[in-house]
Design an enzyme around this catalytic site. Structure first.
Site, PDB file in Angstrom:
ATOM      1  CD  GLN A 129      78.013  64.116  30.459  1.00 41.74           C
ATOM      2  OE1 GLN A 129      77.625  64.756  29.486  1.00 41.74           O
ATOM      3  NE2 GLN A 129      77.179  63.482  31.255  1.00 41.74           N
TER       4      GLN A 129
ATOM      5  CE1 TYR B 206      68.281  54.366  34.042  1.00 41.84           C
ATOM      6  CE2 TYR B 206      67.961  55.506  36.115  1.00 41.84           C
ATOM      7  CZ  TYR B 206      67.472  54.724  35.099  1.00 41.84           C
ATOM      8  OH  TYR B 206      66.166  54.322  35.133  1.00 41.84           O
TER       9      TYR B 206
ATOM     10  CD  GLU C  97      75.952  52.392  32.581  1.00 42.90           C
ATOM     11  OE1 GLU C  97      75.542  53.524  32.873  1.00 42.90           O
ATOM     12  OE2 GLU C  97      75.686  51.827  31.511  1.00 42.90           O
TER      13      GLU C  97
ATOM     14  CG  ASP D  44      72.749  61.499  34.306  1.00 39.68           C
ATOM     15  OD1 ASP D  44      71.909  61.931  33.493  1.00 39.68           O
ATOM     16  OD2 ASP D  44      73.971  61.694  34.179  1.00 39.68           O
TER      17      ASP D  44
ATOM     18  CB  CYS E  95      69.708  64.343  28.655  1.00 35.51           C
ATOM     19  SG  CYS E  95      69.229  62.624  28.455  1.00 35.51           S
TER      20      CYS E  95
HETATM   21  N1  SAH Z   1      75.816  59.651  34.854  1.00 41.40           N
HETATM   22  C1  SAH Z   1      76.663  59.348  33.748  1.00 41.40           C
HETATM   23  C2  SAH Z   1      75.947  58.709  32.532  1.00 41.40           C
HETATM   24  C3  SAH Z   1      74.580  59.192  32.211  1.00 41.40           C
HETATM   25  S1  SAH Z   1      73.988  58.628  30.644  1.00 41.40           S
HETATM   26  C4  SAH Z   1      77.420  60.587  33.311  1.00 41.40           C
HETATM   27  O1  SAH Z   1      77.025  61.699  33.610  1.00 41.40           O
HETATM   28  O2  SAH Z   1      78.447  60.435  32.666  1.00 41.40           O
HETATM   29  C5  SAH Z   1      72.857  57.354  31.093  1.00 41.40           C
HETATM   30  C6  SAH Z   1      73.514  56.034  31.395  1.00 41.40           C
HETATM   31  O3  SAH Z   1      72.500  55.108  31.756  1.00 41.40           O
HETATM   32  C7  SAH Z   1      74.262  55.400  30.237  1.00 41.40           C
HETATM   33  O4  SAH Z   1      75.572  55.110  30.656  1.00 41.40           O
HETATM   34  C8  SAH Z   1      73.467  54.101  29.932  1.00 41.40           C
HETATM   35  O5  SAH Z   1      74.300  53.034  29.529  1.00 41.40           O
HETATM   36  C9  SAH Z   1      72.839  53.817  31.258  1.00 41.40           C
HETATM   37  N2  SAH Z   1      71.586  53.016  31.276  1.00 41.40           N
HETATM   38  C10 SAH Z   1      70.618  52.972  30.354  1.00 41.40           C
HETATM   39  N3  SAH Z   1      69.591  52.221  30.767  1.00 41.40           N
HETATM   40  C11 SAH Z   1      69.917  51.772  32.017  1.00 41.40           C
HETATM   41  C12 SAH Z   1      69.251  50.954  32.979  1.00 41.40           C
HETATM   42  N4  SAH Z   1      68.050  50.471  32.748  1.00 41.40           N
HETATM   43  N5  SAH Z   1      69.881  50.730  34.154  1.00 41.40           N
HETATM   44  C13 SAH Z   1      71.106  51.243  34.410  1.00 41.40           C
HETATM   45  N6  SAH Z   1      71.784  52.011  33.522  1.00 41.40           N
HETATM   46  C14 SAH Z   1      71.201  52.274  32.339  1.00 41.40           C
END
Ligand code: SAH
Length: 458
Positions: free
Chosen positions: A288, A317, A338, A386, A413
């Site tokens: 972040q 996610y 993820e 997320d 977001c």
């Molecule tokens: N929660 C984490 C990242 C959030 S960003 C944090 O706060 O740091 C969203 C994340 O979802 C990214 O890392 C992206 O690679 C992942 N992502 C995107 N599509 C996805 C899917 N279909 N299944 C699982 N993860 C996914």
């Protein structure tokens, strides 16, 4: 015959702005026909030039403001900062917060039909400047000198800049120093058109809690001329540096980082803390960019999850496990999912780094892995999502509805997809209790939210 539009291209007209779009442009209407005008603010009366007309909407350029909005502030120097992503720099911080909070209320009502949901006042920053812990600055050449800064909008022309108003001072300092050193050592910049030259990007990351700095030089070539001197000078001029990394990107591409990285000096990673959780950050890891507000957001997610220590939690996610590890401190067990394998590697490493043993991580799409878990009889008491800007996959939402976790915490977001997904969950038996907007990206149009949902009793 096509309908005659109320405005014509190149026409000058007087308008009053009524609203702002989600990307920060002023909205004015002429006989119901909306015109989007960058830089216009609600309430302002202005002269605009119509520059483009489509069937249902058009675009204009702001020519003269007759009366300024009380939310308008002088922009610091020139328009340069806008290129660096400060789309809302012309709005006072108070005005920005009001605008973001309104935007959340509006989309929840319009898209989510959730007009009666409690939306708390947005949590902003005390100092909404110089917050970013990372920069990736493109490098070019002008009049024989190496320059680095931002791309002009919709172009590949680089504007040489030394200070970004949203980057931490340590980041600005690092980029500037590396630029100066490369200039002194006459390291050639990469040229996009000819695909020749060496230096493509200068990247810097800073652990605000630890004071550790990482410098990444991204080159087209496998070697860097004057490499040893470059390293020596970086170490001499940037006392906080703990890691100097060389990333090689030899492709013709807009993607900044290549796949190959070599440590030139110091460690492979720098460390940082969010709350009490320590994170190892490598050149390629996602982390972040606003560490102070990340803590605010994650604390809210933790509060909404309302854990007693007995719960099984799924963090869909999960990225590098940031939220998972935060929640693991209070849960019985956390499962993170993820899609990026490298992020899961980081997540596992970060769990170890913190001696957290009750978190497990799986690679895959949340909408595939979680339904599979559910079929195997693995259910969660609390589910955290997320997702990226496009929101949750429909299959995941359906699985949540069937799995019936008592609580869902939705970190988002993008308020529009949040509203859409909340509606699906509401129709599937959940109630949205409250929504907390958090300003993670002051001066930009981005809005982050955390929402709490509970399962309604049947
Ligand atoms: N929660 C984490 C990242 C959030 S960003 C944090 O706060 O740091 C969203 C994340 O979802 C990214 O890392 C992206 O690679 C992942 N992502 C995107 N599509 C996805 C899917 N279909 N299944 C699982 N993860 C996914």
């Amino acid at each position: 015959m096509s309908k005659i539009l109320p405005v014509q291209k190149n026409e000058y007209i007087d308008v009053v702005f009524e609203d702002l779009t989600h990307d920060g442009a002023g909205v004015a209407k002429v006989d119901g026909y909306p015109l989007f005008v960058p830089n216009g603010l609600p309430g302002e009366k202005a002269k605009i030039k119509v520059i483009k007309v489509n069937k249902g909407y058009g675009f204009g350029r702001l020519m003269e403001i007759y009366e300024n909005s009380p939310d308008r502030v002088e922009i610091s120097k020139d328009e340069m900062h806008k290129y660096g992503g400060c789309q809302l720099e012309h709005i006072s911080y108070e005005g920005q917060l009001k605008y973001k909070e309104n935007q959340v209320r509006q989309v929840l009502t319009r898209i989510g039909k959730l007009g009666d949901v409690k939306v708390h006042p947005i949590l902003g920053m005390d100092n909404p400047w110089h917050y970013r812990n990372k920069a990736q600055v493109p490098v070019g050449e002008k009049e024989g000198r190496l320059i680095a800064g931002f791309f002009k909008p919709r172009s590949h022309e680089i504007v040489d800049t030394n200070e970004s108003l949203i980057q931490l001072p340590e980041i600005n300092e690092a980029v500037q120093a590396v630029k100066e050193i490369c200039n002194e050592l006459k390291i050639p910049a990469y040229n996009e058109e000819s695909h020749n030259g060496v230096l493509r990007h200068i990247m810097a990351r800073y652990g605000k809690q630890t004071g550790e700095l990482m410098v990444v030089v991204v080159t087209k070539t496998t070697d860097i001329p004057q490499k040893n001197k470059l390293v020596e000078e970086i170490v001499a001029r940037l006392p906080k540096v703990k890691s100097i990394v060389h990333n090689i990107n030899s492709k013709r591409t807009n993607v900044i980082l290549g796949e190959k990285t070599k440590v030139l000096w110091g460690n492979e990673v720098i460390y940082d803390y969010i709350g009490d959780v320590k994170f190892a950050i490598s050149a390629l890891s996602f982390y972040q960019v606003n560490p102070d507000q990340t803590k605010v957001l994650y604390n809210k997610a933790l509060e909404y999850a309302d854990l007693s220590g007995e719960e099984t939690v799924i963090d869909a996610y999960c990225g590098i496990g940031t939220i998972s590890l935060f929640l693991a401190q209070k849960a019985k067990k956390v499962f993170g999912v993820e899609v990026v394998p490298e992020a899961i590697e980081d997540a596992k490493r970060n769990a170890e780094l913190n001696s957290i043993t009750n978190a497990e991580f799986a690679v895959g799409e949340a909408e595939v892995v979680i339904p599979k878990w559910y079929k195997e009889g693995n259910v969660a008491d609390v589910l955290v999502v997320d997702p990226p800007r496009k929101g949750c996959d429909e299959a995941l939402l359906q699985t949540i509805i069937e799995m019936k976790p008592k609580k869902v915490v939705y970190v988002s977001c993008n308020p529009a997809t949040l509203a859409r997904d909340l509606r699906v969950l509401e129709d599937g038996g959940y109630k949205t209790i409250e929504v907390q907007p958090v300003d993670m990206f002051p001066q930009t149009t981005h809005v982050e939210c955390c929402a709490k949902l509970v399962l309604k009793r049947n």
